[in-house]
Scaffold this motif. Sequence first.
Motif, PDB file in Angstrom:
ATOM      1  N   ASP A   1       0.830  -1.199   0.000  1.00 60.08           N
ATOM      2  CA  ASP A   1       0.000   0.000   0.000  1.00 60.08           C
ATOM      3  C   ASP A   1       0.866   1.250   0.000  1.00 60.08           C
ATOM      4  O   ASP A   1       0.386   2.344  -0.317  1.00 60.08           O
ATOM      5  CB  ASP A   1      -0.949   0.002   1.200  1.00 60.08           C
ATOM      6  N   HIS A   2       2.145   1.105   0.317  1.00 58.28           N
ATOM      7  CA  HIS A   2       3.050   2.247   0.305  1.00 58.28           C
ATOM      8  C   HIS A   2       3.381   2.647  -1.132  1.00 58.28           C
ATOM      9  O   HIS A   2       3.357   1.832  -2.053  1.00 58.28           O
ATOM     10  CB  HIS A   2       4.335   1.915   1.066  1.00 58.28           C
ATOM     11  N   ARG A   3       3.729   3.909  -1.302  1.00 61.98           N
ATOM     12  CA  ARG A   3       3.914   4.483  -2.632  1.00 61.98           C
ATOM     13  C   ARG A   3       5.092   3.854  -3.372  1.00 61.98           C
ATOM     14  O   ARG A   3       6.075   3.420  -2.764  1.00 61.98           O
ATOM     15  CB  ARG A   3       4.061   5.996  -2.538  1.00 61.98           C
TER      16      ARG A   3
ATOM     17  N   GLY B   1       7.297  10.741  -6.720  1.00 59.69           N
ATOM     18  CA  GLY B   1       6.707  11.787  -7.538  1.00 59.69           C
ATOM     19  C   GLY B   1       5.347  12.244  -7.046  1.00 59.69           C
ATOM     20  O   GLY B   1       4.625  11.510  -6.364  1.00 59.69           O
ATOM     21  N   ALA B   2       4.980  13.457  -7.448  1.00 60.99           N
ATOM     22  CA  ALA B   2       3.724  14.051  -6.995  1.00 60.99           C
ATOM     23  C   ALA B   2       2.500  13.393  -7.610  1.00 60.99           C
ATOM     24  O   ALA B   2       1.377  13.593  -7.126  1.00 60.99           O
ATOM     25  CB  ALA B   2       3.721  15.548  -7.321  1.00 60.99           C
ATOM     26  N   ASP B   3       2.677  12.592  -8.664  1.00 62.30           N
ATOM     27  CA  ASP B   3       1.535  11.993  -9.343  1.00 62.30           C
ATOM     28  C   ASP B   3       1.078  10.679  -8.727  1.00 62.30           C
ATOM     29  O   ASP B   3       0.049  10.127  -9.137  1.00 62.30           O
ATOM     30  CB  ASP B   3       1.859  11.744 -10.826  1.00 62.30           C
ATOM     31  N   GLU B   4       1.830  10.156  -7.763  1.00 64.38           N
ATOM     32  CA  GLU B   4       1.414   8.888  -7.171  1.00 64.38           C
ATOM     33  C   GLU B   4       0.067   9.062  -6.471  1.00 64.38           C
ATOM     34  O   GLU B   4      -0.135  10.036  -5.739  1.00 64.38           O
ATOM     35  CB  GLU B   4       2.451   8.377  -6.177  1.00 64.38           C
ATOM     36  N   PRO B   5      -0.869   8.132  -6.674  1.00 59.29           N
ATOM     37  CA  PRO B   5      -2.203   8.290  -6.084  1.00 59.29           C
ATOM     38  C   PRO B   5      -2.188   8.066  -4.577  1.00 59.29           C
ATOM     39  O   PRO B   5      -1.750   7.023  -4.102  1.00 59.29           O
ATOM     40  CB  PRO B   5      -3.030   7.207  -6.787  1.00 59.29           C
ATOM     41  N   VAL B   6      -2.628   9.076  -3.820  1.00 61.69           N
ATOM     42  CA  VAL B   6      -2.718   9.018  -2.359  1.00 61.69           C
ATOM     43  C   VAL B   6      -1.417   8.446  -1.783  1.00 61.69           C
ATOM     44  O   VAL B   6      -1.392   7.326  -1.270  1.00 61.69           O
ATOM     45  CB  VAL B   6      -3.931   8.180  -1.897  1.00 61.69           C
ATOM     46  N   PRO B   7      -0.327   9.189  -1.869  1.00 59.22           N
ATOM     47  CA  PRO B   7       0.979   8.630  -1.477  1.00 59.22           C
ATOM     48  C   PRO B   7       1.042   8.311   0.007  1.00 59.22           C
ATOM     49  O   PRO B   7       0.893   9.180   0.857  1.00 59.22           O
ATOM     50  CB  PRO B   7       1.956   9.746  -1.852  1.00 59.22           C
ATOM     51  N   ILE B   8       1.243   7.038   0.301  1.00 60.09           N
ATOM     52  CA  ILE B   8       1.277   6.553   1.680  1.00 60.09           C
ATOM     53  C   ILE B   8       2.661   6.001   1.983  1.00 60.09           C
ATOM     54  O   ILE B   8       3.233   5.236   1.195  1.00 60.09           O
ATOM     55  CB  ILE B   8       0.217   5.445   1.886  1.00 60.09           C
TER      56      ILE B   8
ATOM     57  N   TRP C   1      -5.794   8.208 -15.350  1.00 58.85           N
ATOM     58  CA  TRP C   1      -6.918   7.671 -14.578  1.00 58.85           C
ATOM     59  C   TRP C   1      -6.465   6.907 -13.332  1.00 58.85           C
ATOM     60  O   TRP C   1      -7.299   6.509 -12.518  1.00 58.85           O
ATOM     61  CB  TRP C   1      -7.783   6.774 -15.456  1.00 58.85           C
ATOM     62  N   GLN C   2      -5.150   6.716 -13.177  1.00 60.54           N
ATOM     63  CA  GLN C   2      -4.654   6.046 -11.980  1.00 60.54           C
ATOM     64  C   GLN C   2      -4.298   7.041 -10.872  1.00 60.54           C
ATOM     65  O   GLN C   2      -4.027   6.635  -9.754  1.00 60.54           O
ATOM     66  CB  GLN C   2      -3.435   5.188 -12.338  1.00 60.54           C
ATOM     67  N   ARG C   3      -4.293   8.310 -11.177  1.00 63.05           N
ATOM     68  CA  ARG C   3      -3.961   9.326 -10.189  1.00 63.05           C
ATOM     69  C   ARG C   3      -5.173   9.674  -9.342  1.00 63.05           C
ATOM     70  O   ARG C   3      -6.312   9.396  -9.704  1.00 63.05           O
ATOM     71  CB  ARG C   3      -3.416  10.573 -10.896  1.00 63.05           C
ATOM     72  N   ARG C   4      -4.934  10.291  -8.196  1.00 67.33           N
ATOM     73  CA  ARG C   4      -6.010  10.772  -7.333  1.00 67.33           C
ATOM     74  C   ARG C   4      -5.656  12.183  -6.867  1.00 67.33           C
ATOM     75  O   ARG C   4      -5.352  12.419  -5.698  1.00 67.33           O
ATOM     76  CB  ARG C   4      -6.209   9.840  -6.126  1.00 67.33           C
ATOM     77  N   PRO C   5      -5.680  13.151  -7.788  1.00 75.57           N
ATOM     78  CA  PRO C   5      -5.245  14.506  -7.412  1.00 75.57           C
ATOM     79  C   PRO C   5      -6.090  15.087  -6.290  1.00 75.57           C
ATOM     80  O   PRO C   5      -7.315  14.934  -6.265  1.00 75.57           O
ATOM     81  CB  PRO C   5      -5.421  15.302  -8.721  1.00 75.57           C
ATOM     82  N   GLY C   6      -5.403  15.702  -5.340  1.00 75.62           N
ATOM     83  CA  GLY C   6      -6.102  16.373  -4.247  1.00 75.62           C
ATOM     84  C   GLY C   6      -6.456  15.507  -3.067  1.00 75.62           C
ATOM     85  O   GLY C   6      -6.946  16.022  -2.060  1.00 75.62           O
ATOM     86  N   VAL C   7      -6.235  14.198  -3.146  1.00 78.03           N
ATOM     87  CA  VAL C   7      -6.526  13.317  -2.020  1.00 78.03           C
ATOM     88  C   VAL C   7      -5.251  13.167  -1.188  1.00 78.03           C
ATOM     89  O   VAL C   7      -4.231  12.669  -1.674  1.00 78.03           O
ATOM     90  CB  VAL C   7      -7.031  11.940  -2.494  1.00 78.03           C
ATOM     91  N   VAL C   8      -5.311  13.604   0.040  1.00 75.11           N
ATOM     92  CA  VAL C   8      -4.123  13.692   0.887  1.00 75.11           C
ATOM     93  C   VAL C   8      -3.649  12.311   1.304  1.00 75.11           C
ATOM     94  O   VAL C   8      -4.433  11.470   1.747  1.00 75.11           O
ATOM     95  CB  VAL C   8      -4.433  14.536   2.143  1.00 75.11           C
ATOM     96  N   GLY C   9      -2.339  12.095   1.174  1.00 79.29           N
ATOM     97  CA  GLY C   9      -1.725  10.870   1.635  1.00 79.29           C
ATOM     98  C   GLY C   9      -0.941  11.090   2.909  1.00 79.29           C
ATOM     99  O   GLY C   9      -1.186  12.029   3.669  1.00 79.29           O
TER     100      GLY C   9
END
Length: 576
Positions: free
Chosen positions: A441-443, A447-454, A558-566
């Motif tokens: 589940d970790h990023r 990069g900034a484009d990773e979806p919900v970077p955890i 479509w794999q990104r989640r912009p604006g969702v805080v990780g």
Amino acid sequence: MPDDLIPAPRTRTAGDGGHFTLTPATTLDAGPGTEETARWLRAELGAATGLPLEPAGSGAGPGGLVRLRTEADVTAELGPEGYRLDVTPDGVQISGGGTAGVFWGAQTLRQLLGPHAFRRSRTDPGRAWRVAAQHIEDAPRFGWRGLMLDVSRHFLPKDGVLRYLDLLAAHKLNVLHFHLTDDQGWRIEIERYPELTGTGAWRPRTKRGHRASELWDERPHGGYYTQDDIREIVAYAAERHITVVPEIEMPGHSQAAIAAYPELGNTDAVDTSALGVWDTWGVNPNVLAPTDYTLRFYEAVLEEVLALFPSPFVHLGGDECPKEQWRASETAQRRMREEGLRDEDELQSWFLRHFARWLAARGRRLIGWDEILEGGSADAPDSVAESLSGDLGPDSGGALTRTGLPQGAAISSWRGYAGGIAAAEAGHDVVMCPEQQVYLDHRQDGGADEPVPIGFVRTLSDVYHFEPVPPQLAGTERAARVLGTQANMWSEVTEDRQRVDYQLFPRLVALAEVAWSPLPPPRDRDFAGFEERMLRTHLARLDAMGVGYRPPSGPRPWQRRPGVVGRPIEGQPPIV
């Protein structure tokens, strides 16, 4: 050879030339015990190739023969999961050390036929299904090669679970650690306690992203597996030689159960009747009360779990259990006095030791996260030597090690290597799954484009260089305590199958090779060669299976989640 097998086999040598071609006249000869693999081959290869693979008569016909056998000499040399695969111009023979070995050999044959063999229907009726003449001998390094799949935070419908079992089998992974209960949802039907799913399987809304995020999905979320669903999942897995290990969390991560049955909680410390299924993430303070009622309740739950899951191991969690409510509860404090327990850590150890013995009395083994080592026991031996003395085998349920746990209990080491090392030195078996290496589940990139970077950045290369046996155990008899390894897929920020695919693949492919293949030490591993096999062939296999993996160039739009805080981890010391 250009077929780019993953996981890499032990040995592979080219034949004297030529190849074998499957045709409509090719027959399939299944020896005793290999009938299920034969059915699987007909279903999978038949769909992709359109070839019937009819049962063989007496000997090979004009289209050649695919022969499946279990053989004692393969068992002796390669073990029950080992196999030999021989391809000549006349046909293919897969000889397994056991039925599992035959199945893994059949998976290799499918890889040899090319990525189109992974499709569900023919895409090119004129394709020639050829396999180059060769000899392969192969067997896994570890007996436990797994994936922990969290279906509590975000529910995964049954068809999705079956799909992941197919993906595990395609990579010769053989354990699904099934995380079925947590604060955010109870996902398994328990007939004696219907409110566990009637109430506990549903939450009114869901936090989007890290718990610090201000975003919410206001839709109710939930779902659960009926007992017939579970039976189907377990049977489907068994046909693919995968063991499903259920996890029923206790005594922490239990708010969904307490919401369903408030008397399970610490009612003299908190108003449990006001609790609902938790809608956010993190470590929850609402834990099970150490009462006789709770013990009997979970024994009844586990009776139904044992009837559904034949796995020798049952995972009982045991992690992240805050003690504040126990400190405030007179009931918990009285239990400590009655049992002669020194503190709340020992109370947690007492709780889990009860269920470890309960499972052992029924021929099963507790496995739990490495926190179950904490607390000890006043009646535990003082030394490793004492804990391992006598004529007890490693599966003994009654003898205590110095951890206070029965000797047959096993540990999932997630907080680095330390818990696994301590467990092995105390005589416990270990599954290595450290957060810093194999929490998928970790990023995957900074990069900034990773979806919900955890969490930590863990690349494909990082996973490929993970070594399950820590240097402190390597070369010692304790190394044999490492049963194997697994990747852990927590689902707080993976709301659907598409997101789970992205986090798992292709990194799970690297973990599969680490768990199966006889790789050299990490510093000597040929990651460039592995990556070349991935890019040249294996990604096309994933494409054929419909896997939404992370491309090497980074996430697609479509794999990104912009604006969702990780939860990026800044300022952490280097991870050793």
